[in-house]
Design an enzyme around this catalytic site. Structure first.
Site, PDB file in Angstrom:
ATOM      1  N   ASN A   5      16.962  -2.989  -3.986  1.00  0.00           N
ATOM      2  CA  ASN A   5      17.495  -3.001  -2.775  1.00  0.00           C
ATOM      3  C   ASN A   5      17.624  -3.868  -2.150  1.00  0.00           C
ATOM      4  O   ASN A   5      17.481  -4.433  -0.778  1.00  0.00           O
ATOM      5  CB  ASN A   5      17.338  -2.117  -2.578  1.00  0.00           C
ATOM      6  CG  ASN A   5      16.466  -1.369  -1.733  1.00  0.00           C
ATOM      7  OD1 ASN A   5      15.217  -1.845  -1.170  1.00  0.00           O
ATOM      8  ND2 ASN A   5      15.930  -0.220  -0.457  1.00  0.00           N
ATOM      9  N   ASP A  29      20.219   0.971  -4.902  1.00  0.00           N
ATOM     10  CA  ASP A  29      18.417   1.685  -3.914  1.00  0.00           C
ATOM     11  C   ASP A  29      18.758   3.107  -4.306  1.00  0.00           C
ATOM     12  O   ASP A  29      19.390   4.055  -4.768  1.00  0.00           O
ATOM     13  CB  ASP A  29      19.161   2.174  -2.311  1.00  0.00           C
ATOM     14  CG  ASP A  29      18.187   2.920  -1.242  1.00  0.00           C
ATOM     15  OD1 ASP A  29      17.452   3.574  -2.042  1.00  0.00           O
ATOM     16  OD2 ASP A  29      18.302   2.086  -0.516  1.00  0.00           O
ATOM     17  N   ILE A  34      22.441   7.060 -10.394  1.00  0.00           N
ATOM     18  CA  ILE A  34      23.170   5.267 -10.853  1.00  0.00           C
ATOM     19  C   ILE A  34      23.395   6.045 -12.645  1.00  0.00           C
ATOM     20  O   ILE A  34      22.501   6.637 -13.316  1.00  0.00           O
ATOM     21  CB  ILE A  34      22.059   3.900 -10.639  1.00  0.00           C
ATOM     22  CG1 ILE A  34      22.975   2.537 -11.653  1.00  0.00           C
ATOM     23  CG2 ILE A  34      20.725   4.411 -11.663  1.00  0.00           C
ATOM     24  CD1 ILE A  34      22.710   1.898 -10.821  1.00  0.00           C
ATOM     25  N   LYS A  76      16.126  12.267 -18.235  1.00  0.00           N
ATOM     26  CA  LYS A  76      16.478  12.952 -19.451  1.00  0.00           C
ATOM     27  C   LYS A  76      17.697  13.166 -19.659  1.00  0.00           C
ATOM     28  O   LYS A  76      17.660  13.587 -20.913  1.00  0.00           O
ATOM     29  CB  LYS A  76      16.967  14.668 -17.885  1.00  0.00           C
ATOM     30  CG  LYS A  76      16.890  16.401 -18.815  1.00  0.00           C
ATOM     31  CD  LYS A  76      16.970  17.045 -17.065  1.00  0.00           C
ATOM     32  CE  LYS A  76      17.728  18.010 -18.378  1.00  0.00           C
ATOM     33  NZ  LYS A  76      18.135  18.778 -16.742  1.00  0.00           N
ATOM     34  N   TYR A 116       4.186   7.301   3.150  1.00  0.00           N
ATOM     35  CA  TYR A 116       3.979   6.985   1.648  1.00  0.00           C
ATOM     36  C   TYR A 116       3.136   8.261   0.790  1.00  0.00           C
ATOM     37  O   TYR A 116       3.497   8.496  -0.308  1.00  0.00           O
ATOM     38  CB  TYR A 116       3.197   6.046   1.824  1.00  0.00           C
ATOM     39  CG  TYR A 116       2.981   4.945   0.933  1.00  0.00           C
ATOM     40  CD1 TYR A 116       4.049   4.258  -0.252  1.00  0.00           C
ATOM     41  CD2 TYR A 116       1.659   4.641  -0.078  1.00  0.00           C
ATOM     42  CE1 TYR A 116       3.846   3.670  -0.988  1.00  0.00           C
ATOM     43  CE2 TYR A 116       1.718   4.419  -1.027  1.00  0.00           C
ATOM     44  CZ  TYR A 116       2.953   3.559  -1.374  1.00  0.00           C
ATOM     45  OH  TYR A 116       2.706   2.663  -2.717  1.00  0.00           O
ATOM     46  N   LYS A 120       4.834   9.896  -2.941  1.00  0.00           N
ATOM     47  CA  LYS A 120       4.272   9.531  -4.148  1.00  0.00           C
ATOM     48  C   LYS A 120       3.620  11.044  -4.619  1.00  0.00           C
ATOM     49  O   LYS A 120       3.637  11.552  -5.619  1.00  0.00           O
ATOM     50  CB  LYS A 120       3.184   8.295  -3.826  1.00  0.00           C
ATOM     51  CG  LYS A 120       3.883   7.096  -3.314  1.00  0.00           C
ATOM     52  CD  LYS A 120       4.097   6.666  -4.874  1.00  0.00           C
ATOM     53  CE  LYS A 120       4.691   4.941  -4.047  1.00  0.00           C
ATOM     54  NZ  LYS A 120       5.777   4.464  -5.255  1.00  0.00           N
ATOM     55  N   THR A 146      -2.818  -4.136  -5.310  1.00  0.00           N
ATOM     56  CA  THR A 146      -2.866  -5.650  -6.043  1.00  0.00           C
ATOM     57  C   THR A 146      -2.009  -6.790  -5.426  1.00  0.00           C
ATOM     58  O   THR A 146      -1.533  -5.945  -4.450  1.00  0.00           O
ATOM     59  CB  THR A 146      -1.725  -4.636  -6.867  1.00  0.00           C
ATOM     60  OG1 THR A 146      -1.713  -2.895  -7.580  1.00  0.00           O
ATOM     61  CG2 THR A 146      -1.338  -5.952  -7.837  1.00  0.00           C
ATOM     62  N   ARG A 157      -0.012  -6.692   4.619  1.00  0.00           N
ATOM     63  CA  ARG A 157      -0.823  -6.166   3.327  1.00  0.00           C
ATOM     64  C   ARG A 157      -2.550  -7.890   3.378  1.00  0.00           C
ATOM     65  O   ARG A 157      -2.215  -8.661   3.804  1.00  0.00           O
ATOM     66  CB  ARG A 157      -0.789  -6.342   2.025  1.00  0.00           C
ATOM     67  CG  ARG A 157      -0.213  -4.272   1.931  1.00  0.00           C
ATOM     68  CD  ARG A 157       0.113  -3.852   0.928  1.00  0.00           C
ATOM     69  NE  ARG A 157       1.374  -4.839   0.321  1.00  0.00           N
ATOM     70  CZ  ARG A 157       2.251  -4.903  -0.896  1.00  0.00           C
ATOM     71  NH1 ARG A 157       1.270  -4.041  -1.967  1.00  0.00           N
ATOM     72  NH2 ARG A 157       2.623  -5.105  -1.747  1.00  0.00           N
TER      73      ARG A 157
HETATM   74  N1  UDP Z   1      -6.687  -5.237   7.323  1.00  0.00           N
HETATM   75  C1  UDP Z   1      -6.628  -6.070   8.442  1.00  0.00           C
HETATM   76  N2  UDP Z   1      -6.414  -7.558   8.365  1.00  0.00           N
HETATM   77  C2  UDP Z   1      -4.897  -7.055   8.121  1.00  0.00           C
HETATM   78  C3  UDP Z   1      -4.395  -6.268   7.482  1.00  0.00           C
HETATM   79  C4  UDP Z   1      -5.118  -5.443   7.072  1.00  0.00           C
HETATM   80  O1  UDP Z   1      -8.050  -5.826   8.642  1.00  0.00           O
HETATM   81  O2  UDP Z   1      -4.208  -8.037   8.243  1.00  0.00           O
HETATM   82  C5  UDP Z   1      -7.399  -4.030   6.451  1.00  0.00           C
HETATM   83  C6  UDP Z   1      -6.514  -3.095   7.209  1.00  0.00           C
HETATM   84  O3  UDP Z   1      -6.882  -2.062   7.951  1.00  0.00           O
HETATM   85  C7  UDP Z   1      -7.490  -2.025   5.742  1.00  0.00           C
HETATM   86  C8  UDP Z   1      -7.175  -2.755   4.903  1.00  0.00           C
HETATM   87  O4  UDP Z   1      -7.792  -4.155   5.350  1.00  0.00           O
HETATM   88  O5  UDP Z   1      -8.282  -1.559   5.993  1.00  0.00           O
HETATM   89  C9  UDP Z   1      -6.250  -2.970   3.150  1.00  0.00           C
HETATM   90  O6  UDP Z   1      -5.211  -2.682   3.928  1.00  0.00           O
HETATM   91  P1  UDP Z   1      -3.521  -3.501   3.082  1.00  0.00           P
HETATM   92  O7  UDP Z   1      -2.692  -2.970   4.340  1.00  0.00           O
HETATM   93  O8  UDP Z   1      -3.127  -4.330   2.406  1.00  0.00           O
HETATM   94  O9  UDP Z   1      -3.645  -1.609   1.908  1.00  0.00           O
HETATM   95  P2  UDP Z   1      -3.953   0.118   2.288  1.00  0.00           P
HETATM   96  O10 UDP Z   1      -4.627  -0.155   4.072  1.00  0.00           O
HETATM   97  O11 UDP Z   1      -2.467   0.403   2.010  1.00  0.00           O
HETATM   98  O12 UDP Z   1      -5.240   0.073   1.168  1.00  0.00           O
END
Ligand code: UDP
Length: 286
Positions: A5, A29, A34, A76, A116, A120, A146, A157
């Site tokens: 999406n 989506d 589908i 299925k 989330y 999941k 990843t 992330r």
């Molecule tokens: N984090 C950080 N600075 C950033 C982004 C994330 O210090 O700019 C930290 C976040 O608080 C976490 C870790 O890095 O402890 C991994 O965060 P991410 O969002 O990559 O993944 P997740 O928390 O889902 O493992």
């Protein structure tokens, strides 16, 4: 057939596949059903970065739960094998370290990550009920952090945030004291694990952890990225988001045994490829 999406995905990531005779891209989506003829389904749908999945949390839960119901229904009807991209987030803020598949997890069901995590978890429940009730051939992978080329520069992330800010010479933002840990798997290793899991016998359902068992603190990650990019970026500290897990590292004994799989690409090698990707992307933007 690639269904997306494009909420977090980008057409530019698949443009090189569009002229292949057997590749089809469909804007769809998974919260809607589908009808397709398929023999294998990889259900990877759902934003995975906290900033994206918390943007519309109700839609996030719908994506995991309704998406699982719709894709399991498709499996299925067609008799297809179906693989679910589950997550290390099913373990929440874990009290067991490293995380083994038999650990039931510690998730705050009313926190900001629950859309989330619980989405999941419910998807895993649906997979195992379709397996027991309807004999649908299922595979459940619990994917740990990843990263790699083709991540969005605003993904949010940690790996992409740190690289983009280091390349731009902006301060790198550490949430909390930076002593929380994560284990980072390069995308090619992860894809290899998913394909191997799909190829297993019917009795190999998982759940099975897929991730790199080498653990780093966020301070260590920031310092490594600063040195690999020759950046002058400073570290600045920001508040830790609610329910941010303190430690995370997969036990991959089951993946080694059942899939003969373990990651091959070290963090340095994976970061090298990812930094080159972002370097070229940002250079073209300027
Ligand atoms: N984090 C950080 N600075 C950033 C982004 C994330 O210090 O700019 C930290 C976040 O608080 C976490 C870790 O890095 O402890 C991994 O965060 P991410 O969002 O990559 O993944 P997740 O928390 O889902 O493992």
């Amino acid at each position: 057939m690639c269904l997306d999406n494009y909420f977090t995905g980008s057409k530019s990531n698949i443009v090189h596949l569009l002229n292949r005779p057997y590749f089809e891209s469909i804007r769809h989506d998974v919260t809607s059903p589908i009808s397709l003829e398929v023999d294998e389904i990889y259900n990877l749908a759902c934003p995975a970065s906290p900033v994206h999945y918390q943007f519309d949390p109700v839609q996030t839960t719908k994506t995991s739960v309704l998406g699982a119901i719709n894709m399991l229904g498709l499996a299925k009807r067609t008799g297809a094998k179906i693989l679910q991209a589950s997550t290390s987030e099913v373990y929440g803020d874990p009290e067991v370290h490293p995380q083994v598949e038999g650990y039931f997890g510690s998730v705050n069901p009313v926190g900001i990550r629950a859309c989330y995590d619980e989405g999941k978890r419910c998807a895993e429940t649906l997979f195992f009920d379709y397996y027991r009730q309807h004999a649908v051939p299922i595979k459940v992978a619990r994917i740990f952090n990843t990263y790699g080329p083709r991540m969005h520069p605003n993904d949010g992330r940690v790996v992409s945030n740190f690289i983009v800010r280091a390349l731009r010479g902006l301060p790198i933002e550490i949430y909390g004291d930076g002593n929380q840990t994560r284990s980072f798997c390069y995308v090619d290793d992860l894809v290899d694990g998913l394909v191997k899991l799909m190829a297993t016998d019917q009795d190999c359902t998982g759940p099975i952890n897929l991730g790199n068992p080498v653990e780093f603190t966020m301070i260590e990650l920031a310092k490594l990225i600063i040195s690999m990019t020759n950046s002058k970026s400073l570290l600045v500290f920001k508040p830790l988001p609610q329910d941010d897990p303190a430690r995370r590292r997969p036990c991959i004994g089951m993946a080694r045994e059942k899939l003969d799989w373990s990651p091959r690409i070290s963090l340095e090698n994976g970061l090298d490829k990812t930094i080159s990707y972002f370097f070229n992307l940002l250079k073209n933007d300027e």
